[in-house]
Design an enzyme around this catalytic site. Sequence first.
Site, mmCIF file in Angstrom:
data_model
loop_
_atom_site.group_PDB
_atom_site.id
_atom_site.type_symbol
_atom_site.label_atom_id
_atom_site.label_comp_id
_atom_site.label_asym_id
_atom_site.label_seq_id
_atom_site.Cartn_x
_atom_site.Cartn_y
_atom_site.Cartn_z
ATOM 1 N N ALA A 1 3.099 8.481 -0.345
ATOM 2 C CA ALA A 1 1.770 8.158 0.208
ATOM 3 C C ALA A 1 1.934 7.193 1.370
ATOM 4 O O ALA A 1 1.990 5.984 1.185
ATOM 5 C CB ALA A 1 0.873 7.553 -0.875
ATOM 6 N N SER B 1 0.383 6.331 15.350
ATOM 7 C CA SER B 1 -0.532 6.658 16.456
ATOM 8 C C SER B 1 -1.418 7.844 16.083
ATOM 9 O O SER B 1 -2.596 7.904 16.442
ATOM 10 C CB SER B 1 0.271 6.992 17.709
ATOM 11 N N GLN C 1 14.704 1.207 32.234
ATOM 12 C CA GLN C 1 14.960 1.997 33.448
ATOM 13 C C GLN C 1 15.254 1.091 34.646
ATOM 14 O O GLN C 1 16.166 1.341 35.420
ATOM 15 C CB GLN C 1 13.719 2.878 33.734
ATOM 16 N N LEU D 1 0.836 -1.201 0.000
ATOM 17 C CA LEU D 1 0.000 0.000 0.000
ATOM 18 C C LEU D 1 0.877 1.260 0.000
ATOM 19 O O LEU D 1 0.757 2.113 -0.872
ATOM 20 C CB LEU D 1 -0.907 -0.016 1.255
ATOM 21 N N GLU E 1 1.447 0.086 10.116
ATOM 22 C CA GLU E 1 -0.004 -0.198 10.054
ATOM 23 C C GLU E 1 -0.810 0.982 10.606
ATOM 24 O O GLU E 1 -1.833 0.819 11.255
ATOM 25 C CB GLU E 1 -0.349 -1.532 10.704
ATOM 26 N N GLY E 2 -0.294 2.186 10.312
ATOM 27 C CA GLY E 2 -0.953 3.409 10.745
ATOM 28 C C GLY E 2 -0.293 3.951 11.996
ATOM 29 O O GLY E 2 -0.270 3.283 13.024
ATOM 30 N N GLY F 1 18.647 -0.154 34.760
ATOM 31 C CA GLY F 1 19.711 0.830 34.951
ATOM 32 C C GLY F 1 20.656 0.822 33.759
ATOM 33 O O GLY F 1 20.243 0.553 32.624
HETATM 34 N N1 COS Z 1 -13.566 -0.569 6.685
HETATM 35 C C1 COS Z 1 -14.367 -0.353 5.611
HETATM 36 N N2 COS Z 1 -14.382 0.794 4.915
HETATM 37 C C2 COS Z 1 -13.557 1.769 5.334
HETATM 38 C C3 COS Z 1 -12.709 1.633 6.435
HETATM 39 C C4 COS Z 1 -12.734 0.400 7.131
HETATM 40 N N3 COS Z 1 -11.945 0.186 8.184
HETATM 41 N N4 COS Z 1 -12.016 2.758 6.613
HETATM 42 C C5 COS Z 1 -12.417 3.617 5.650
HETATM 43 N N5 COS Z 1 -13.365 3.001 4.880
HETATM 44 C C6 COS Z 1 -14.095 3.589 3.756
HETATM 45 C C7 COS Z 1 -14.814 4.863 4.205
HETATM 46 O O1 COS Z 1 -16.064 4.528 4.785
HETATM 47 C C8 COS Z 1 -14.951 5.619 2.922
HETATM 48 O O2 COS Z 1 -16.009 5.072 2.187
HETATM 49 P P1 COS Z 1 -17.086 6.000 1.409
HETATM 50 O O3 COS Z 1 -16.269 6.758 0.401
HETATM 51 O O4 COS Z 1 -18.027 5.020 0.807
HETATM 52 O O5 COS Z 1 -17.671 6.890 2.443
HETATM 53 C C9 COS Z 1 -13.654 5.282 2.180
HETATM 54 O O6 COS Z 1 -13.182 4.041 2.754
HETATM 55 C C10 COS Z 1 -12.581 6.332 2.351
HETATM 56 O O7 COS Z 1 -12.325 6.469 3.752
HETATM 57 P P2 COS Z 1 -11.919 7.830 4.429
HETATM 58 O O8 COS Z 1 -12.781 8.933 3.867
HETATM 59 O O9 COS Z 1 -11.889 7.641 5.891
HETATM 60 O O10 COS Z 1 -10.437 8.019 3.849
HETATM 61 P P3 COS Z 1 -9.338 9.108 4.219
HETATM 62 O O11 COS Z 1 -8.513 9.276 3.030
HETATM 63 O O12 COS Z 1 -9.961 10.284 4.868
HETATM 64 O O13 COS Z 1 -8.431 8.490 5.403
HETATM 65 C C11 COS Z 1 -7.168 7.015 6.728
HETATM 66 C C12 COS Z 1 -8.324 7.280 5.761
HETATM 67 C C13 COS Z 1 -6.343 8.226 7.128
HETATM 68 C C14 COS Z 1 -7.786 6.437 7.959
HETATM 69 C C15 COS Z 1 -6.314 6.012 5.956
HETATM 70 O O14 COS Z 1 -5.691 6.629 4.860
HETATM 71 C C16 COS Z 1 -5.302 5.294 6.793
HETATM 72 O O15 COS Z 1 -5.622 4.357 7.517
HETATM 73 N N6 COS Z 1 -4.007 5.706 6.660
HETATM 74 C C17 COS Z 1 -2.935 4.993 7.233
HETATM 75 C C18 COS Z 1 -2.504 3.921 6.294
HETATM 76 C C19 COS Z 1 -1.744 2.860 6.971
HETATM 77 O O16 COS Z 1 -2.156 2.302 7.971
HETATM 78 N N7 COS Z 1 -0.596 2.580 6.412
HETATM 79 C C20 COS Z 1 0.244 1.604 6.966
HETATM 80 C C21 COS Z 1 0.870 0.840 5.892
HETATM 81 S S1 COS Z 1 0.017 -0.530 5.448
HETATM 82 S S2 COS Z 1 0.916 -1.897 6.497
#
Ligand code: COS
Length: 383
Positions: A129, A367, A337, A124, A364-365, A340
């Site tokens: 990104a 914090s 800690q 991903l 995986e995202g 020591g």
């Molecule tokens: N399950 C099902 N659908 C999901 C979902 C989930 N857990 N999370 C989001 N969606 C859906 C949303 O409901 C939305 O659908 P609709 O367009 O139909 O409303 C769509 O996916 C887009 O979601 P959202 O608007 O929340 O997307 P954003 O771009 O605002 O942000 C975050 C999403 C920031 C939460 C996401 O990009 C993320 O998790 N980023 C971190 C990525 C990550 O963990 N990377 C680690 C590397 S992978 S090991």
Amino acid sequence: MTADNATLQQLRDAIARFVDERLIPAEKQVEEQAEVPADIRQEMKDLGLFGLTIPETYGGLGLDTEGEVEIIFEIGRAAPAFRSAFGTTIGIGSQGIVIDGTEEQRQRYLPRMARGELIGSFALTEPEAGSDAASLRTRAERDGDSYVLNGTKRFITNAPLAGLFTVMARTNPGNAGAGGISAFLVERDTPGLSVGKVDKKMGQRGSLTADVVFENCRIPASALCGTKEGVGFKTAMKVLDRGRLQVAAACTGLATRLIDEAARYARERTQFGRPIAEFQTVQALLADSYAETYAARCMIRDAAKRRDAGEDVRVQAASCKYFASEALGRVADRAVQIHGGSGYMAEYPVEQLYRDARLFRLYEGTSQIQQIIIGRAVAQGNV
Ligand code: COS
């Protein structure tokens, strides 16, 4: 689709022995050689670890989320590189197929994954990104019966070993957001796919990550995960819900280990004429670590149960991953800690585990991304 309690308990006991007798003694070697040795990988296969969550129909053990986290609590006591060896194959590298793949795709890949013959990986993240996953640039252009992939994926866990990648790519350039993304199942030997050199990392050195590069990489149209374009971002997010629970369980396992290491050291180390474990300030550090780890374990079990009951657990999974990884950071710090000066020295396991623990608050995202997922939902009244 899950093992009964007695079978799960037996498996957990077998894995606890494996952790104590095989994995913990090999931690240093894995760190120094930056790989999990072949004999340990084979033992993992023999124990069925590569098939833990693969449905029984496809040759796995078919553990549900609740069963999975119980096993990962146990495995997590060893250095995280060990979980990583099979973690993507039972998690983010296979669950896209399990959740959204076609029957043909499941038949084609899952049995080999369950046997540990095919390592699954999840692609991903890109150079531009990371947290903003929906902005990814990798393109998949339809050309007759094929798609042609171009782009670069970054920090891909197990890429050097993987035989199959779940790749998120943009199929609709007119949609720059989540709706323009599709998921693809791309086999390792496809011309145009190359894996970069192994990344050098602060910790978790036996867990291999690398870039995956697609240059005019032509894949059959049937490689689209499922049958619909434009739902790949949702597939990725659903996969990450389960993945984040696995990661949270791994954090909790490691926290348990660090508490054990710190408590043992405190009983053995004497200062001011007594074992330091008798001092209340040391006990307070242990108490905070225990309470936080207990809280993490309880919330992970609850979220896993909810997921198995069919609830949407995006907020709960984010909460578990956030809390458990942040708690682990504090637990690791306290463990050093309590040791020591010795805690800073490589001969004690806490030095390596402290470095290993740091990654959990990032992957995986981060914090901060978990806070956004939780905070947005709470603010909108969606929990
Ligand atoms: N399950 C099902 N659908 C999901 C979902 C989930 N857990 N999370 C989001 N969606 C859906 C949303 O409901 C939305 O659908 P609709 O367009 O139909 O409303 C769509 O996916 C887009 O979601 P959202 O608007 O929340 O997307 P954003 O771009 O605002 O942000 C975050 C999403 C920031 C939460 C996401 O990009 C993320 O998790 N980023 C971190 C990525 C990550 O963990 N990377 C680690 C590397 S992978 S090991």
